[in-house]
Design a protein around this motif. Structure first.
Motif, short mmCIF file in Angstrom:
data_model
loop_
_atom_site.label_atom_id
_atom_site.label_comp_id
_atom_site.label_asym_id
_atom_site.label_seq_id
_atom_site.Cartn_x
_atom_site.Cartn_y
_atom_site.Cartn_z
N HIS A 191 -0.18 13.24 1.47
CA HIS A 191 -0.26 11.96 0.76
C HIS A 191 1.11 11.28 0.82
O HIS A 191 1.21 10.10 1.17
N MET A 192 2.15 12.02 0.47
CA MET A 192 3.49 11.44 0.44
C MET A 192 4.02 11.13 1.84
O MET A 192 4.63 10.07 2.05
N TYR A 193 3.81 12.03 2.80
CA TYR A 193 4.28 11.76 4.16
C TYR A 193 3.72 10.44 4.67
O TYR A 193 4.43 9.62 5.26
N HIS A 194 2.44 10.25 4.45
CA HIS A 194 1.79 9.08 5.01
C HIS A 194 2.00 7.83 4.15
O HIS A 194 1.91 6.71 4.65
N SER A 195 2.34 8.00 2.89
CA SER A 195 2.78 6.86 2.07
C SER A 195 4.10 6.33 2.63
O SER A 195 4.28 5.11 2.77
N LEU A 196 4.99 7.24 2.96
CA LEU A 196 6.26 6.84 3.59
C LEU A 196 6.00 6.23 4.96
O LEU A 196 6.68 5.28 5.37
N LEU A 239 0.83 -1.21 0.00
CA LEU A 239 0.00 0.00 0.00
C LEU A 239 0.86 1.26 0.00
O LEU A 239 0.57 2.22 -0.70
N GLY A 240 1.93 1.25 0.79
CA GLY A 240 2.82 2.41 0.85
C GLY A 240 3.46 2.70 -0.50
O GLY A 240 3.53 3.85 -0.93
#
Length: 124
Positions: free
Chosen positions: A46-51, A7-8
């Motif tokens: 979006h990107m912070y929480h993908s990481l 998911l990430g």
């Protein structure tokens, strides 16, 4: 926790694509400059929480913390937070319909709960 890593990675890929789409394809389409800033905020979170999802997947496989229900819940709440927080901001930026902004705090709350669960998993 291969699911969280998957998911990430998918969400990070989507975040990059949406960031590029906003910067190039939508650059001149936003009706007001603030909508471009809203889009950028959506991409950042979006990107912070993908990481964060990638990190949770790694932590879950690590011998130190190992797989735990709290880390799993944190990951799924983080994923839902991306959908609610960033998703509502993407829609708001493109449509200008301010009612979508009312959904954003739900995503923010999901992010907060996810990070609290991460912290609690280290002491539980």
């Amino acid at each position: 926790m291969q699911t969280l890593i998957f998911l990430g990675a998918i969400m990070a890929c989507l975040g990059v694509a949406l960031g590029a789409f906003g910067a190039h394809a939508l650059k001149d389409k936003f009706t007001e400059p603030r909508y471009a800033a809203i889009w950028e905020t959506a991409v950042q979170y979006h990107m912070y929480h993908s990481l964060g999802l990638l990190g949770l997947g790694i932590l879950s496989s690590d011998a130190l913390l190992g797989a735990s229900n709290m880390l799993s819940w944190a990951g799924y709440l983080m994923f839902a937070g991306i959908i609610f927080f960033s998703g509502s901001l993407y829609i708001l930026a493109v449509t200008g319909v301010k009612k979508f902004g009312a959904i954003t705090p739900i995503g923010g709350l999901l992010f907060i709960i996810a990070w609290v669960l991460v912290a609690l998993s280290t002491i539980a």
